[in-house]
Scaffold this motif. Structure first.
Motif, short mmCIF file in Angstrom:
data_model
loop_
_atom_site.label_atom_id
_atom_site.label_comp_id
_atom_site.label_asym_id
_atom_site.label_seq_id
_atom_site.Cartn_x
_atom_site.Cartn_y
_atom_site.Cartn_z
N GLY A 111 0.83 -1.20 0.00
CA GLY A 111 0.00 0.00 0.00
C GLY A 111 0.85 1.24 0.00
O GLY A 111 2.07 1.17 0.22
N LEU A 112 0.19 2.35 -0.25
CA LEU A 112 0.91 3.61 -0.29
C LEU A 112 1.57 3.88 1.05
O LEU A 112 1.14 3.38 2.08
CB LEU A 112 -0.05 4.75 -0.59
CG LEU A 112 -0.55 4.88 -2.00
CD1 LEU A 112 -1.27 6.21 -2.16
CD2 LEU A 112 0.62 4.82 -2.97
N SER A 113 2.57 4.70 1.00
CA SER A 113 3.21 5.17 2.23
C SER A 113 2.17 5.90 3.08
O SER A 113 1.44 6.74 2.59
CB SER A 113 4.34 6.11 1.84
OG SER A 113 4.70 6.90 2.91
N GLY A 114 2.08 5.52 4.33
CA GLY A 114 1.11 6.14 5.23
C GLY A 114 -0.26 5.52 5.18
O GLY A 114 -1.20 6.02 5.78
N HIS B 97 7.26 -2.86 -0.34
CA HIS B 97 6.83 -1.95 -1.40
C HIS B 97 7.18 -2.51 -2.76
O HIS B 97 6.89 -1.90 -3.77
CB HIS B 97 7.52 -0.60 -1.23
CG HIS B 97 6.97 0.19 -0.11
ND1 HIS B 97 5.62 0.39 0.07
CD2 HIS B 97 7.58 0.84 0.90
CE1 HIS B 97 5.43 1.13 1.14
NE2 HIS B 97 6.59 1.40 1.68
N GLU C 126 -2.42 1.04 -11.32
CA GLU C 126 -1.21 1.85 -11.18
C GLU C 126 -0.14 1.08 -10.42
O GLU C 126 1.02 1.08 -10.77
CB GLU C 126 -1.51 3.13 -10.38
CG GLU C 126 -1.96 4.30 -11.22
CD GLU C 126 -0.93 4.64 -12.29
OE1 GLU C 126 0.24 4.83 -11.95
OE2 GLU C 126 -1.32 4.66 -13.49
N PHE C 127 -0.60 0.47 -9.34
CA PHE C 127 0.30 -0.22 -8.46
C PHE C 127 1.06 -1.32 -9.19
O PHE C 127 2.25 -1.52 -8.96
CB PHE C 127 -0.50 -0.84 -7.32
CG PHE C 127 0.13 -0.62 -6.00
CD1 PHE C 127 -0.23 0.47 -5.23
CD2 PHE C 127 1.09 -1.48 -5.52
CE1 PHE C 127 0.37 0.70 -4.02
CE2 PHE C 127 1.70 -1.26 -4.31
CZ PHE C 127 1.34 -0.17 -3.55
N ARG D 198 1.49 -1.63 -12.38
CA ARG D 198 1.99 -1.27 -13.70
C ARG D 198 3.48 -1.58 -13.83
O ARG D 198 3.95 -2.01 -14.89
CB ARG D 198 1.76 0.23 -13.96
CG ARG D 198 2.24 0.68 -15.32
CD ARG D 198 2.37 2.19 -15.40
NE ARG D 198 1.14 2.91 -15.13
CZ ARG D 198 0.13 3.01 -15.99
NH1 ARG D 198 0.18 2.42 -17.15
NH2 ARG D 198 -0.95 3.70 -15.65
N HIS D 199 4.20 -1.36 -12.78
CA HIS D 199 5.65 -1.44 -12.92
C HIS D 199 6.21 -2.83 -12.65
O HIS D 199 7.40 -3.02 -12.61
CB HIS D 199 6.31 -0.43 -11.98
CG HIS D 199 5.90 0.95 -12.32
ND1 HIS D 199 6.48 1.68 -13.32
CD2 HIS D 199 4.89 1.73 -11.83
CE1 HIS D 199 5.88 2.84 -13.43
NE2 HIS D 199 4.91 2.91 -12.53
N VAL D 200 5.32 -3.77 -12.48
CA VAL D 200 5.81 -5.10 -12.18
C VAL D 200 6.46 -5.71 -13.42
O VAL D 200 6.10 -5.39 -14.55
CB VAL D 200 4.65 -5.97 -11.66
CG1 VAL D 200 3.80 -6.44 -12.81
CG2 VAL D 200 5.19 -7.13 -10.85
N ASN D 201 7.44 -6.52 -13.18
CA ASN D 201 8.11 -7.21 -14.26
C ASN D 201 7.26 -8.44 -14.62
O ASN D 201 7.45 -9.52 -14.12
CB ASN D 201 9.49 -7.63 -13.78
CG ASN D 201 10.37 -8.13 -14.91
OD1 ASN D 201 9.86 -8.45 -15.99
ND2 ASN D 201 11.66 -8.19 -14.65
N ARG D 202 6.31 -8.24 -15.51
CA ARG D 202 5.32 -9.28 -15.79
C ARG D 202 5.97 -10.57 -16.25
O ARG D 202 5.53 -11.66 -15.93
CB ARG D 202 4.32 -8.79 -16.83
CG ARG D 202 3.53 -7.57 -16.37
CD ARG D 202 2.68 -7.01 -17.49
NE ARG D 202 1.65 -7.93 -17.92
CZ ARG D 202 0.42 -7.96 -17.42
NH1 ARG D 202 0.06 -7.10 -16.49
NH2 ARG D 202 -0.45 -8.85 -17.85
N MET E 80 3.56 -10.02 -21.95
CA MET E 80 4.66 -9.42 -21.19
C MET E 80 4.59 -7.91 -21.16
O MET E 80 4.97 -7.29 -20.17
CB MET E 80 6.01 -9.84 -21.78
CG MET E 80 6.49 -11.18 -21.27
SD MET E 80 8.00 -11.69 -22.08
CE MET E 80 9.23 -10.82 -21.15
N VAL E 81 4.12 -7.31 -22.22
CA VAL E 81 4.15 -5.85 -22.26
C VAL E 81 2.79 -5.23 -21.93
O VAL E 81 2.66 -4.01 -21.91
CB VAL E 81 4.64 -5.32 -23.62
CG1 VAL E 81 6.04 -5.81 -23.88
CG2 VAL E 81 3.70 -5.71 -24.73
#
Ligand SMILES: Nc1ncnc2c1ncn2[C@@H]1O[C@H](COP(=O)(O)OP(=O)(O)OP(=O)(O)O)[C@@H](O)[C@H]1O
Ligand SMILES: Nc1ncnc2c1ncn2[C@@H]1O[C@H](COP(=O)(O)OP(=O)(O)OP(=O)(O)O)[C@@H](O)[C@H]1O
Ligand SMILES: [Mg+2]
Ligand SMILES: [Mg+2]
Lengths: 309, 346, 295, 295, 346
Positions: free
Chosen positions: B67-70, B229, B269-270, B272-276, B343-344
């Motif tokens: 989860g987000l910080s805080g 994170h 969003e969370f 999105r940056h995962v290395n699928r 993958m993309v």
């Protein structure tokens, strides 16, 4: 019996030397076992009255701390065996010798109070000062009343609280070192008078015992009169229990043992010159004044003491 | 190290809310009226730490919390060993409500059932590394030689051999974190609470530490609550993942579920940056239509991740892969295009 | 407008009556209870007598040796050993050995008692705000009620001698110990405490393992202040019959022997410094982690 | 083996000569320097006289109002305001108003001077280990050299009265202030200091922005101890003629007036508690960040 | 916020070594004899923090420093503003040796030229968030209203609006880190030293913070030294990357160089987990042989990363992509197979 006798040694010289003297004589002349316990006057006397310990206070100034000793005597907790100072203690208002030398006209308190400029107050030199005694002493009350009686305030004087004997002594020492004027309550015999010679001022009225009792020694009395301060009793005091257990010879010794102001002053001045302890003083006295002390004790005791010296 | 604990403990969190501030009781009723973190902060000057959290963590699993910080992760994990008392709600460990334990029970519970790694390390500054590491065991009353043995084992394992005599203020951040880790692991408790336990570690040591956890898990089946994170880490470690926002659980599920079926834009969003390529298993994208030309295809187990599948496909020189499940049933086929697209995708 | 300028106080007569009544009833109380209370303190008195006996009867080279050994064991620093021994030799050389030994025995007992009483109370105070609210004004009373004032009743109850002296000293010396223990424990970092909690420390273990070690610097300052306070009371104690360096000081005052006062005063200071340096060095050795500076 | 049992000290005669020589030379010194030194302290004396004049001549309702206002401004807590006023009223009711005012004026000046002197010295001590090594034994001397000992020379130099009283009080009250300022600053977390450094704090800014605020709890304990010490000296000060509550206490002691001693002693305690509570509440308001507990 | 500083500062570190312990001088000569960290620790009880570091960080660039936990990254970055004094070596900032500065110069240098984000936050516990944030500006003597303005701007930017009045101990780890970040950014110094500045942040905020840095960099060209454990982050931010091990620099270069030409096995390990699809640019794998059938290919710029290239290729429906450089020159072609292979390499 005469075991485990404790003698209170107060922390001024004359009492200290007398305690040492009694110790030496009781131990050597009467085969007692004696220990000296030293403390401040009031706690010591209180302890005697309330707890029956220590046994003997060789030099108790009844008028300085009237409440404590007076009550003890009244309630029968303490017994006065005799006068320690044969001619009593001197209390009064003193000025330094050099002031008298410079102003021979100053003889009585009244004379002195005409010269406030000679006795500048420490925090307000435009006024004269009368240094009062330690808080709570009988002499302090009397001085306060005399101050009123003489109308000293109108004469341009203020009464300075010195707080304690140490404060009072300090103020005398300071005045002497600076050769300044000093006027205030003091008493004798004391070591200070040996070091800083002072003169007791005369009073401008004779002693009136009733008036003294009514007003001069009563702090709440509003209208004191001038009244001469006569010498005070300095007694040897023991606890009642000790008086009962000690036995005749010891009590007889304590009853007759008494010396004069002059002898004490000489002894004190020797002690001061030598910064001697009470023990030294007692030894010195015993060695040099056999004629005096031998009258206090029985001949056989005297012989034993003589041998022990 | 052999484990003293044979049993695993399930953790269930029910209707948990926590409000920070001068007067939390006053705020609790407002929560039920549906006020959010923002209003409570701005209008009532209280901080909503957690709001009506319900999570069941099965025994012997690794539960990841993200989860987000805080967003309240640390607050949540601290409720499990009751370093924080809840404003409302229950925390059941193996059916027992932690919040109702007596002091003594709580102490025993913390001593024997849980071990914690702190986000900010929580080392004892006046004890050296070794003494820090034995701390939990000392409290358990383990004999000194076994304490030292266990501590040395784990210190070695986290790469701190040679630093036993140093004090925490002589260590780098990551080294301090590893001391905290060794301390918790040495404690050998059935429940491990790990608050960003690897955040200060470099990738190599981090992977190594992850392996320790996974190995442990194979042997002894602890219940581990793990805050991170790093989604890759979450997916690697987590049997289940819960994602928090503003003190509320937004989505719970397995890693695959979350990556492939994010509940809302926030989670999109969370992830999105995962290395699928390293995460998504081919089972989830298999195309059941073409039941396969067996000769021109390689067989791949359904649990293979995309990256491995591409490698296998490319090295086989075939056009197409066949996905088979554990029992050998063919589930469908995949082409290189399909794999590359998966993958993309985002 | 009289009341505006002069405070409208209780009538003088009433005040006097109040005082007399209380005085009398207290006197009656002491007469009734003095003996049993004195009995109560008998073991303490024996301890004091014994300590003094040891210090007075042991030959001085033995005592100096013992001090040197203690200094070494506690501090492991030769400067402190040499300093302590030199101070003692100097004191002896100026003929204050015996009084010094009496004072040391008294102060040692008082300081130990103060520490032993003070640390637990300080701990209790740190643990509960309620306790702090209750104890703090009591400490204020103990430190500011002039010792002379409570010496009156103490002397009436117990006579003069070592025990009332010890009471006076301890009453005065224990508050900084309590206050600084409390402060030290309260200042311990919350995060570290939480970590200790998380591993299931009992509050006792938290105290021993975390709070006391981390509060050490502050507690050591408390011990320093306790030693200082105890020695500051030496003269007062000697007013109620405690033997030692206070007596020559009093004598010096009464006879205006400036130098004698200074010498004996400096002997007291010397003892203070020996006690303090040894205890502080010991405290520092207990805190190795603070030596390691960052950067 | 005589030397083994009895310390081979300096010959009595020599000792006596030494003492007498020092005594005499000190006496000569006072003779020569007494007046200039007294002049030096004249401003201090005027300050004391003025403070006392104000306290004595202001009508009591004004003083009570002023105390109430100060208490409120410093603490913002009505309990403290009510407590302070009630204490003062009680003191007045028992006819100790005037002495109390004298004592308050004296102690206020002494405490302020001690704080003003103590904090900078404490800071200096915290900044350099060398300074600490030098100052620490001096503080030991100040705290343990019996005030009685230096009262004689001080009285000989400055006479009896307020200034020597103030010196005695400050000498005794300032060491805890210095020690605890030093301790507090030394205990400040290194990491925080490093952060302050990294942004280019000068050492003065580091002090003001970081060290002093974070040392506050310890410094406040120092102020508490300074107030306590100052009030503990009230009686001693009155032994050299400082007026106030110490005098009735002395009178009570010399006559074993138990109740009188207790009343006046309690008035001193009352002042101590007023001073202390107000200053502590003020200190606490300065440290808002500590109120916020974790968890 | 407009920047007061127009100039950027290059940093050059020359022959820097640092030894921690009781007696570092004694150890320095041993270094020259080639003793390593291990021997010095075990035989001499000293810790070798850094050993003969030489790095040139050009003005206006982001220099990333990576390395194992305990390898000396924090020690290195602290030398730049001389929070740590070196045992030997020089740190030249814009040609001036930091280690030779007087107290006063150093103070001015720290005040106006550098700002730092601490690994362990380094917040002032007695100041609230706002007061913490203005701290640097306060020291610079900026007027109060401008302090607050700048602080509020950056607090808002790091997502802490509404928390200005809170104290650090009321914040979560990530929030504390962001306060440290806001404080450093508000300081607006030409050199930014960031020690694991994003380690406690969740991926969303982290990406946001990275964008802040990159945006800043576009506008004002600070010189930023950035320590991170996240290779993706390093590649995204770093103009240059240096990798440390045991206090020594193992490899320096651009991200592409390090990913594609790791100097040794250690670095191979290090880059193994990187998400190549998001990092590797197609320029580095283009196949110059086939000079292209223009019609059946999409054109892609050389700086496109693999992932983007795959997406483009798939959505175009073409078999092959043509790589063109900035000037439009065709560099070669790429097939889906080639792209997929590059993504899953090693
Ligand atoms: N004050 C100190 N005293 C002794 N050793 C120290 C000190 N500070 C750092 N070290 C040592 O220096 C080495 C490098 O520490 P540093 O903090 O630079 O590591 P780092 O690369 O930042 O690691 P991390 O990624 O874990 O933060 C470590 O081995 C550490 O133990
Ligand atoms: N003692 C406290 N007092 C007031 N507020 C608090 C306290 N502790 C936490 N909070 C608030 O609770 C919220 C959740 O904090 P928590 O530490 O659980 O976050 P987190 O999810 O762990 O974040 P991070 O990833 O940054 O560590 C934050 O808004 C924080 O400000
Ligand atoms: Mg957290
Ligand atoms: Mg680091």
């Amino acid at each position: 019996d005469c075991n485990d006798v404790t003698i209170a040694s107060m922390n001024w010289q004359s009492a200290e030397v007398l305690a040492s003297l009694d110790k030496f004589i009781l131990e050597n002349g009467y085969d007692c076992t004696v220990s000296i316990i030293s403390g401040d006057t009031v706690p010591t006397l209180t302890s005697m009255a309330e707890r029956g310990q220590p046994d003997i206070a060789p030099e108790a100034w009844v008028d300085l701390v009237p409440e404590v000793i007076g009550r003890g005597l009244e309630e029968g907790k303490l017994v006065a065996t005799g006068a320690a100072l044969s001619d009593g203690a001197v209390q009064g208002w003193f000025i330094p010798q050099y002031i008298v030398d410079a102003h021979p006209d100053i003889v009585t308190i009244g004379d002195a109070l005409k010269h406030p400029e000679l006795f500048p107050a420490p925090e307000d030199p435009s006024k004269g000062a009368v240094f009062n005694g330690p808080q709570g002493w009988g002499g302090t009350v009397v001085t306060t009343q005399l101050f009123k009686a003489y109308g000293a305030e109108a004469a341009g004087f203020e009464l300075i609280d010195t707080g304690s004997a140490a404060g009072l002594d300090g103020s005398i020492a300071r005045a002497y070192e600076n050769q300044e004027g000093w006027l205030g309550y003091y008493w004798a015999p004391t070591a200070i008078l040996g070091r800083y010679p002072m003169v007791k001022l005369n009073f401008d009225a004779p002693h009136d015992a009733d008036e003294w009792k009514r007003c001069n020694s009563n702090a709440d009395c509003p209208d004191p009169k001038i009244n001469e301060w006569v010498s005070d009793k300095v007694l040897t005091v023991t606890t009642t229990t000790f008086a009962e257990r000690a036995g005749e010879p010891v009590m007889a010794y304590l009853g007759t043992r008494s010396w004069s102001n002059k002898i004490v002053n000489n002894l004190l001045s020797w002690m001061t010159d030598n910064q001697a302890t009470g023990e030294d003083g007692a030894k010195y006295f015993l060695e040099n004044n056999k004629d005096i002390w031998s009258t206090w004790v029985s001949p056989e005791a005297a012989a034993k003491i003589e041998a022990a010296l | 190290m052999a484990s003293a604990s044979t049993q695993s403990y399930g953790i269930e969190i029910k209707g948990l809310s926590k409000i920070f501030g001068a007067n939390p009781e006053r705020i609790v009723p407002l929560l039920e009226r549906g006020l959010g973190k923002k209003e409570i902060l701005e209008e009532h000057k209280h901080v909503l730490g957690l709001n009506d959290i319900n999570i069941a963590m099965p025994a012997g699993c690794i539960q990841v919390i993200m989860g987000l910080s805080g967003s309240g992760k640390s607050t949540l994990i601290r409720h499990i060993n009751r370093l924080v008392d809840p404003s409302v709600g229950e925390v059941l460990v193996d059916g027992v409500d932690v919040c109702k334990m007596s002091h003594k029970q709580l102490r025993e519970f913390r001593r024997h059932k849980t071990a914690m790694v702190f986000q900010q390390f929580g080392l004892l500054p006046h004890r050296n590394v070794l003494e820090n590491t034995v701390y939990g065991l000392e409290l358990q009353g383990v004999p000194r030689n076994r304490q030292v043995e266990a501590a040395m084992h784990w210190l070695d394992r986290v790469g701190l051999r040679g630093f036993e005599e140093r004090y925490p203020n002589q260590l780098s951040g990551g080294m301090q974190q590893r001391v905290g880790l060794a301390r918790a692991l040495a404690n050998d408790a059935p429940i491990l609470l790990m608050d960003e336990a690897f955040s200060a570690l470099d990738p190599l040591i981090r992977v190594d530490m992850q392996s320790i956890l996974l190995d442990l898990q194979k042997e002894i089946k602890k219940t581990i609550v793990f805050i991170t994170h790093d989604l890759d880490e979450a997916l690697r470690l987590g049997d289940r993942i819960a994602i928090l926002r503003d003190g509320e659980v937004i989505q719970q599920g397995t890693g695959q579920e979350i990556v492939l079926r994010p509940a809302d834009d926030y989670i999109v969003e969370f992830v999105r940056h995962v290395n699928r390529g390293k995460v998504v298993q081919i089972r989830t994208i298999v195309d059941p239509a073409h039941a396969a030309d067996a000769h021109s295809a390689v067989e791949l187990p359904a649990a293979t991740v995309l990256e491995k599948a591409v490698s296998a496909l490319l090295s086989s020189g075939k056009q197409c892969a066949v996905v088979v499940d554990d029992s050998g049933t063919r589930l469908g086929t995949l082409t290189l295009e399909q794999l590359a697209a998966a993958m993309v995708a985002n | 407008m009289d009341w505006f300028w002069a405070f409208p106080h209780l009538d003088d007569d009433i005040l006097r009556t109040i005082r007399m009544t209380i005085d009398d009833s207290f006197r009656n109380f002491t007469r009734a209870w003095g003996d049993p209370i004195q009995q109560l303190f008998e073991p303490l008195r024996l301890l004091l007598v014994f300590a003094e006996w040891v210090m007075l009867n042991a030959p001085w080279p033995i005592i100096i040796l013992a001090v040197g050994i203690v200094a070494w064991l506690a501090s492991r620093r030769w400067q402190i050993v040499v300093g302590s021994i030199a101070t003692l030799l100097l004191i002896g050389y100026f003929d204050m050995w015996e009084d010094t030994m009496r004072t040391i025995s008294m102060i040692l007992v008082c300081t130990l008692i103060s520490i032993v009483i003070g640390i637990p109370i300080g701990i209790g105070m740190a643990r509960s705000n309620r306790a702090q609210r209750v104890i703090s004004p009591i400490l204020d009373v103990m430190q500011t009620l002039p010792s002379f004032v409570y010496l009156i009743p103490v002397v009436m109850l117990l006579g003069i001698g070592r025990v009332p002296g010890l009471l006076a000293v301890v009453i005065y010396a224990v508050p900084p110990m309590i206050r600084l223990t409390d402060l030290g424990i309260r200042l311990v970092n919350k995060e570290v405490l939480e970590a200790a909690d998380a591993f299931g420390s009992s509050s006792w273990q938290k105290l021993i393992n975390v709070q006391l070690p981390l509060a050490m610097p502050t507690i050591m300052t408390g011990i320093n202040q306790t030693i200082m306070m105890a020695l500051a009371m030496v003269v007062i104690a000697s007013m109620i019959g405690v033997q030692g360096l206070g007596q020559p000081v009093l004598r010096a005052i009464n006879n205006q022997y400036f130098t004698m006062g200074i010498f004996n005063g400096l002997a007291i200071v010397g003892i203070a410094i020996i006690f303090d340096r040894i205890s502080q060095a010991f405290g520092q050795r207990m805190q190795k982690h603070r030596e390691q500076a960052h950067g």
